[in-house]
Design a protein around this motif. Structure first.
Motif, short mmCIF file in Angstrom:
data_model
loop_
_atom_site.label_atom_id
_atom_site.label_comp_id
_atom_site.label_asym_id
_atom_site.label_seq_id
_atom_site.Cartn_x
_atom_site.Cartn_y
_atom_site.Cartn_z
N GLN A 112 -3.67 10.49 3.65
CA GLN A 112 -4.19 9.97 4.91
C GLN A 112 -5.11 11.03 5.51
OE1 GLN A 112 -0.16 9.42 6.72
NE2 GLN A 112 -0.93 10.76 8.37
N THR A 113 -6.33 10.61 5.85
CA THR A 113 -7.34 11.52 6.41
C THR A 113 -7.93 10.90 7.65
OG1 THR A 113 -9.02 10.54 4.94
CG2 THR A 113 -7.91 12.55 4.18
N GLY A 114 -8.33 11.77 8.58
CA GLY A 114 -8.91 11.29 9.83
C GLY A 114 -10.38 10.95 9.69
N GLU A 115 -10.79 9.86 10.30
CA GLU A 115 -12.20 9.46 10.36
C GLU A 115 -12.49 9.01 11.78
OE1 GLU A 115 -13.58 6.72 7.49
OE2 GLU A 115 -12.95 7.90 5.74
N GLY A 116 -12.82 9.96 12.64
CA GLY A 116 -13.06 9.64 14.03
C GLY A 116 -11.78 9.19 14.71
N ASP A 117 -11.82 7.98 15.26
CA ASP A 117 -10.65 7.43 15.94
C ASP A 117 -9.73 6.65 14.99
OD1 ASP A 117 -11.52 8.45 18.32
OD2 ASP A 117 -12.62 6.63 18.90
N ALA A 118 -10.00 6.77 13.71
CA ALA A 118 -9.21 6.00 12.74
C ALA A 118 -8.62 6.93 11.68
CB ALA A 118 -10.06 4.92 12.09
N LEU A 119 -7.70 6.36 10.91
CA LEU A 119 -7.10 7.07 9.77
C LEU A 119 -7.38 6.27 8.51
CD1 LEU A 119 -3.55 8.08 11.10
CD2 LEU A 119 -5.46 9.61 10.64
N ARG A 120 -7.88 6.99 7.49
CA ARG A 120 -8.05 6.36 6.18
C ARG A 120 -6.79 6.66 5.37
NH1 ARG A 120 -12.20 4.46 3.03
NH2 ARG A 120 -13.69 5.05 4.67
N VAL A 121 -6.04 5.59 5.06
CA VAL A 121 -4.75 5.73 4.39
C VAL A 121 -4.82 5.10 3.01
CG1 VAL A 121 -2.27 5.24 4.49
CG2 VAL A 121 -3.55 5.66 6.60
N VAL A 122 -4.47 5.88 2.00
CA VAL A 122 -4.34 5.34 0.64
C VAL A 122 -2.85 5.15 0.38
CG1 VAL A 122 -4.76 5.71 -1.81
CG2 VAL A 122 -6.43 6.53 -0.12
N VAL A 123 -2.45 3.90 0.19
CA VAL A 123 -1.04 3.58 0.06
C VAL A 123 -0.83 2.59 -1.06
CG1 VAL A 123 -1.27 1.75 1.80
CG2 VAL A 123 0.99 2.72 1.32
N ARG A 124 0.29 2.74 -1.77
CA ARG A 124 0.66 1.78 -2.82
C ARG A 124 1.65 0.78 -2.24
NH1 ARG A 124 -0.48 2.47 -8.14
NH2 ARG A 124 -1.63 4.37 -8.72
N LEU A 125 1.33 -0.51 -2.39
CA LEU A 125 2.19 -1.58 -1.88
C LEU A 125 2.36 -2.66 -2.94
CD1 LEU A 125 0.56 -2.06 1.65
CD2 LEU A 125 2.82 -1.09 1.23
N THR A 126 3.52 -3.28 -2.94
CA THR A 126 3.70 -4.46 -3.78
C THR A 126 2.86 -5.59 -3.18
OG1 THR A 126 5.59 -5.27 -2.53
CG2 THR A 126 6.04 -3.76 -4.36
N ALA A 127 2.64 -6.62 -3.98
CA ALA A 127 1.85 -7.77 -3.50
C ALA A 127 2.51 -8.39 -2.27
CB ALA A 127 1.69 -8.79 -4.61
N ALA A 128 3.85 -8.47 -2.29
CA ALA A 128 4.56 -9.07 -1.16
C ALA A 128 4.40 -8.22 0.10
CB ALA A 128 6.04 -9.23 -1.51
N ASP A 129 4.51 -6.88 -0.06
CA ASP A 129 4.39 -6.01 1.11
C ASP A 129 2.95 -5.98 1.63
OD1 ASP A 129 7.01 -5.26 1.48
OD2 ASP A 129 6.91 -3.62 0.05
N PHE A 130 1.97 -6.09 0.71
CA PHE A 130 0.59 -6.13 1.19
C PHE A 130 0.33 -7.42 1.98
CE2 PHE A 130 -4.01 -7.04 0.61
CZ PHE A 130 -4.50 -5.93 1.28
N ALA A 131 0.97 -8.50 1.56
CA ALA A 131 0.85 -9.76 2.31
C ALA A 131 1.48 -9.60 3.69
CB ALA A 131 1.51 -10.90 1.55
N ARG A 132 2.63 -8.89 3.74
CA ARG A 132 3.26 -8.65 5.05
C ARG A 132 2.37 -7.78 5.93
NH1 ARG A 132 7.91 -7.36 1.71
NH2 ARG A 132 9.30 -9.17 1.56
N TYR A 133 1.74 -6.79 5.32
CA TYR A 133 0.84 -5.92 6.10
C TYR A 133 -0.34 -6.74 6.64
CZ TYR A 133 -2.93 -2.68 7.09
OH TYR A 133 -3.97 -2.03 7.70
N SER A 134 -0.89 -7.60 5.78
CA SER A 134 -2.03 -8.41 6.21
C SER A 134 -1.64 -9.33 7.36
CB SER A 134 -2.56 -9.24 5.02
OG SER A 134 -2.97 -8.40 3.98
#
Length: 440
Positions: free
Chosen positions: A416-438
């Motif tokens: 996770q790296t800062g980009e101004g007022d945001a964070l760029r996060v590289v994360v591994r998620l299962t398809a089900a968890d990515f759907a929950r995140y969405s």
């Protein structure tokens, strides 16, 4: 004579259990022919001796007897029975353990001929389970298995079989014999136990559903009894589960949190060990416990690679897992093998085992006692668990702590790296968890 109406007197009139410290002769019926055992006689005698030692029985003598034509009355031939009886007398044995399955008639006749108490392999294993079961569920399972086993042995366990009570109605009649009353009581008690165990199955199912909704993967340790599962469990989790050089040291499943490389949290499950010729009563009674394995995300098959019968033991374990539907089906749970106890191997044996393991990508050599090889096992277990998780690069507001916490708890955050007022996060998620995140 009024029949008993509960199991309290049943327990009193039942044959007495095996006492600790009893002097025993172990007899292995070495069956000859196409259905011969995969293990040699000495290995089976060693295992039977270990089973007896697990409940404090003093094995004073042991013998293998070749059985070509099993006798319905005694299993062994008349001359062999005389030899067994003579060895028992010479060793002053009060108990004869037959490392095989006996019918009630065979058991009774052998007791008559040897003048000792006789139990078979099933009875011995049931004695161990009866002594070791600690949880309420374990005690229910053992009692059910005991009753199922004992129901077929009422003929030899009761000395009052001729008793009858008067019948109902004007003419009376022979009525219900005591053995019939006892069988009815056993059936009623077994029905009650099965209902209670059905509730256990439902409860376990609810727990599994909750674990599925949680983000934590489940890793199950399986293996032959005394392969070192509990020692490995303690090494990986820092727990203090009973881990002794005893067969069936673990009966009740235990679960603990464990950290793996790249996986912040996983659940490690220690299960009951398997054994060859596991009594069918126990397989049925412990099915609720063994079903924990079916819901695991990864199975680690722990093998005692220093044992001379390691291959045969592995085949027994895989046979049970196949019966449970864990192996041999489409989409079955991934499994890797942990070849444990390499610290007990000599130089040449270790070199041979190392070469064998190198030919496979699902085998990892280790010593749960010294810790050697644990890191490699953990790393590869983690890679299997994370293989189903795809990498995603996400931009989230820097002040959105709840989303960041959610990603850490449900996925594997790689950076996770800062980009101004945001964070760029590289994360591994299962398809089900990515759907929950969405959906968030």
């Amino acid at each position: 004579m009024k029949p008993r109406t509960d199991l309290s007197s049943f327990a009193l009139e039942r044959e007495e259990g095996v006492s600790r410290g009893a002097r025993a002769l172990v007899v292995y019926p070495d069956r000859q022919g196409p259905r011969s055992a995969t293990r040699d006689a000495d290995s089976r005698l060693d295992e039977a001796t270990g089973l007896a030692a697990a409940i404090g029985i003093d094995v004073v003598d042991r013998v293998s007897v070749k059985v070509r034509d099993p006798r319905p009355s005694t299993l062994f031939g008349s001359g062999q029975v005389e030899t067994i009886a003579a060895r028992g007398r010479a060793a002053d044995a009060e108990l004869t353990i037959v490392d095989g399955k006996l019918t009630p008639v065979q058991q009774r006749n052998l007791e008559t001929e040897t003048k000792t108490k006789v139990i078979d392999r099933t009875g011995l294993i049931l004695e161990i389970f009866g002594e070791r079961a600690a949880s309420a569920e374990g005690r229910l399972q053992v009692e059910l298995a005991h009753l199922d086993y004992q129901a077929g042995r009422l003929v030899r366990s009761w000395t009052h079989l001729e008793r009858q009570r008067g019948g109902f109605g004007f003419l009376g009649g022979p009525g219900e014999t005591q053995i019939e009353a006892d069988r009815r009581l056993i059936r009623d008690r077994m029905a009650k136990l099965k209902r209670e165990l059905d509730q256990v199955v439902r409860t376990r199912g609810l727990h599994r559903d909750r674990r599925r909704r949680a983000p934590w993967p489940v890793v199950a340790l399986v293996g032959y009894t005394n392969a070192g599962k509990s020692t490995l469990f303690n090494r990986m989790t820092g727990a203090t589960v009973m881990a002794e050089d005893l067969l069936f040291a673990t009966l009740d499943p235990t679960m603990r949190e464990v950290s793996l490389p790249g996986v912040s949290k996983a659940i490690l499950s220690d299960t009951v060990g398997f054994v060859s010729d596991l009594p069918t009563q126990l397989v049925a009674a412990f099915r609720a416990t063994l079903e924990e394995v079916t819901s695991a995300d990864l199975i680690i098959h722990v093998r005692d690679i220093a044992h001379p019968d390691s291959e045969a033991q592995a085949a027994d374990v895989e046979s049970v897992l196949t019966d449970l539907g864990v192996l041999g089906t489409a989409g079955s749970t991934p499994m890797i093998e942990a070849w444990n106890k390499i610290d007990l191997l000599g130089y040449e044996a270790r070199e041979f085992v190392t070469n064998e393991a190198a030919r496979r990508d699902d085998v990892f050599m280790l010593s749960a006692v010294s810790g050697e090889g644990i890191g490699m096992l953990s790393t590869n277990a983690s890679s299997i668990l994370t293989a189903a998780r795809n990498p995603h690069t996400l931009l989230i507001p820097a002040n959105d702590g709840s989303t960041l916490a959610w990603l850490h708890s449900h996925g594997s955050v790689e950076s996770q790296t800062g980009e101004g007022d945001a964070l760029r996060v590289v994360v591994r998620l299962t398809a089900a968890d990515f759907a929950r995140y969405s959906a968030r």
